[in-house]
Design a protein around this motif. Structure first.
Motif, mmCIF file in Angstrom:
data_model
loop_
_atom_site.group_PDB
_atom_site.id
_atom_site.type_symbol
_atom_site.label_atom_id
_atom_site.label_comp_id
_atom_site.label_asym_id
_atom_site.label_seq_id
_atom_site.Cartn_x
_atom_site.Cartn_y
_atom_site.Cartn_z
ATOM 1 N N LYS A 109 0.836 -1.206 0.000
ATOM 2 C CA LYS A 109 0.000 0.000 0.000
ATOM 3 C C LYS A 109 0.869 1.255 0.000
ATOM 4 N N CYS A 113 0.649 3.818 -2.969
ATOM 5 C CA CYS A 113 -0.180 4.977 -2.648
ATOM 6 C C CYS A 113 0.586 6.102 -1.966
ATOM 7 N N PRO A 169 1.140 -8.468 0.791
ATOM 8 C CA PRO A 169 0.307 -9.190 1.764
ATOM 9 C C PRO A 169 0.283 -10.679 1.402
ATOM 10 N N ARG A 171 -2.382 -12.607 1.683
ATOM 11 C CA ARG A 171 -3.596 -12.788 0.898
ATOM 12 C C ARG A 171 -4.403 -11.500 0.884
ATOM 13 N N SER A 176 -11.831 -7.516 -2.578
ATOM 14 C CA SER A 176 -10.805 -6.493 -2.761
ATOM 15 C C SER A 176 -9.961 -6.824 -3.987
ATOM 16 N N ARG A 177 -9.712 -8.120 -4.169
ATOM 17 C CA ARG A 177 -8.905 -8.558 -5.298
ATOM 18 C C ARG A 177 -9.555 -8.162 -6.617
ATOM 19 N N ILE A 180 -9.207 -4.382 -7.064
ATOM 20 C CA ILE A 180 -7.838 -4.022 -7.442
ATOM 21 C C ILE A 180 -7.576 -4.387 -8.902
ATOM 22 N N SER A 183 -9.088 -1.812 -10.922
ATOM 23 C CA SER A 183 -8.399 -0.516 -10.812
ATOM 24 C C SER A 183 -7.066 -0.524 -11.543
ATOM 25 N N LEU A 184 -6.423 -1.670 -11.566
ATOM 26 C CA LEU A 184 -5.125 -1.757 -12.244
ATOM 27 C C LEU A 184 -5.295 -2.054 -13.726
ATOM 28 N N LEU B 108 2.061 -6.304 -11.976
ATOM 29 C CA LEU B 108 1.544 -6.235 -10.604
ATOM 30 C C LEU B 108 0.152 -6.855 -10.539
ATOM 31 N N LYS B 109 -0.650 -6.585 -11.556
ATOM 32 C CA LYS B 109 -2.009 -7.154 -11.582
ATOM 33 C C LYS B 109 -1.958 -8.676 -11.566
ATOM 34 N N ALA B 111 0.468 -10.491 -10.447
ATOM 35 C CA ALA B 111 1.012 -10.932 -9.168
ATOM 36 C C ALA B 111 -0.061 -10.944 -8.079
ATOM 37 N N LEU B 112 -0.942 -9.948 -8.124
ATOM 38 C CA LEU B 112 -1.944 -9.818 -7.058
ATOM 39 C C LEU B 112 -3.224 -10.590 -7.352
ATOM 40 N N CYS B 113 -3.569 -10.692 -8.631
ATOM 41 C CA CYS B 113 -4.895 -11.206 -8.967
ATOM 42 C C CYS B 113 -4.858 -12.573 -9.638
ATOM 43 N N ILE B 134 -1.118 -14.995 -4.329
ATOM 44 C CA ILE B 134 -0.310 -13.803 -4.558
ATOM 45 C C ILE B 134 1.145 -14.206 -4.780
ATOM 46 N N SER B 176 -7.924 5.632 -9.141
ATOM 47 C CA SER B 176 -7.615 4.208 -8.943
ATOM 48 C C SER B 176 -6.743 4.040 -7.709
ATOM 49 N N ARG B 177 -5.839 4.975 -7.517
ATOM 50 C CA ARG B 177 -4.924 4.906 -6.382
ATOM 51 C C ARG B 177 -5.703 4.923 -5.058
ATOM 52 N N ILE B 179 -8.817 4.040 -4.643
ATOM 53 C CA ILE B 179 -9.579 2.783 -4.519
ATOM 54 C C ILE B 179 -8.659 1.662 -4.030
ATOM 55 N N ILE B 180 -7.463 1.598 -4.620
ATOM 56 C CA ILE B 180 -6.520 0.549 -4.237
ATOM 57 C C ILE B 180 -6.112 0.710 -2.776
ATOM 58 N N LYS B 181 -5.877 1.951 -2.387
ATOM 59 C CA LYS B 181 -5.500 2.239 -1.003
ATOM 60 C C LYS B 181 -6.560 1.699 -0.041
ATOM 61 N N SER B 183 -8.821 -0.614 -0.762
ATOM 62 C CA SER B 183 -8.949 -2.070 -0.877
ATOM 63 C C SER B 183 -7.831 -2.805 -0.140
ATOM 64 N N LEU B 184 -6.657 -2.182 -0.100
ATOM 65 C CA LEU B 184 -5.534 -2.824 0.590
ATOM 66 C C LEU B 184 -5.533 -2.476 2.077
ATOM 67 N N GLY B 185 -6.565 -1.732 2.495
ATOM 68 C CA GLY B 185 -6.619 -1.209 3.864
ATOM 69 C C GLY B 185 -6.282 -2.211 4.946
ATOM 70 N N CYS B 187 -4.912 -5.213 4.513
ATOM 71 C CA CYS B 187 -3.923 -6.245 4.147
ATOM 72 C C CYS B 187 -2.544 -5.918 4.743
#
Lengths: 187, 187
Positions: A109, A113, A169, A171, A176-177, A180, A183-184, B108-109, B111-113, B134, B176-177, B179-181, B183-185, B187
């Motif tokens: 994050k 961010c 993280p 997970r 949220s996934r 994201i 958003s990405l 990154l997408k 990697a995360l999704c 992830i 988007s930033r 929203i991501i912030k 969503s990762l709140g 994590c």
């Protein structure tokens, strides 16, 4: 006449901390050596404290020699004693010549961010390092002049290199996934 | 009688590709050497092709010696020729003993999704590698048995090690930033 060959030079490690290299120091090193008694044949063991002066910024491998402070034998005059500087591990920094490297662990994050890091300096200050752009894993930022003194120009100093490690993280909850991912989408 | 001391062994580099190490190969190496004429004094230069057999899985530094195929002089019998295996750079893999390392660049997408990578193998297949969890930067996954043959047991093979490099976007739009912030709140 020909000079007697002196004995083997005695070599000791001289471990120093980054703080000692930063400010310079004098280390009192207790050594044990054999010396010849006045009969010229029998030996005694004696202890002596040598004051080893370490100048600011000296690098690992620097040799400091004390002539004739080592072992003496009936057949040879006292040997030299040499200390070789060695960097001790530091809990926060790695040394790279006159630079010091600080690994900053930041969260994903913070990397995406923005955040303001507090970077500890060798002289115990905290330098705020604002990061508004995205920080990529392995990226570096330099705090110029916050490293070690240059051995040949002690008023100048190397850099404090901040190397970022981005902690992901383990997970992310499925909703949220999805958010994201969306958003990405265009990034 | 005593054997003449032969001349200096001639040493050549033998560059091999990972594919050649994978399957083994015979390399025809053209060498130039001096030989003694029948008068026992004058020398001629001649070329010869040596067949150098490289077995599956041989490592860099392996030496292959051809006795007496090197230079001859009036005072010494022909020297030996030695080839020393050296790995050539490969466009896709780095070699690590019997393993090969493939650096997979993912976004990154991904990697995360989650994503399914297609990993190229040394024998020109594509191995699907599903990644649902992830993926952290520097993380590795092993495709067992997809590396190089073991030099001492050629029916067994090392691993193809997939090392992930996560490519971050250069920028993310402010909305988007946010929203991501959010969503990762947690994590």
């Amino acid at each position: 006449g020909a000079r007697h060959l002196s004995g083997e030079a005695v070599v000791h490690d001289l471990p120093v901390t980054l703080e000692e290299v930063m400010y310079g120091c004098t280390k009192q090193m207790k050594i044990t050596r054999s010396r010849l008694n006045s009969d010229g044949r029998s030996l005694r063991t004696e202890e002596k404290v040598l004051n080893v002066v370490v100048q600011k910024g000296w690098k690992a491998g620097t040799r400091i020699t004390f002539p004739r402070e080592g072992d003496e034998t009936p057949n040879s005059p006292p040997a030299d004693i040499t200390f070789i500087l060695r960097d001790q591990d530091h809990p926060q920094y790695k040394r790279d010549g006159s630079n010091i490297i600080f690994t900053a662990q930041i969260t994903l994050k913070e990397a995406l961010c923005g955040c303001t890091l507090n970077v500890p300096t060798l002289d115990n200050r905290m330098m705020p390092l604002p990061c508004s752009n995205i920080i990529k894993p392995g990226e570096v930022r330099r705090l110029r002049g916050e490293g070690l003194p240059l051995p040949k120009s002690q008023s100048q100093r190397g850099d404090l290199v901040v190397e970022f490690q981005v902690l992901f993280p383990d997970r992310i909850p499925p909703q949220s996934r999805e958010i994201i991912k969306h958003s990405l989408g265009q990034c």
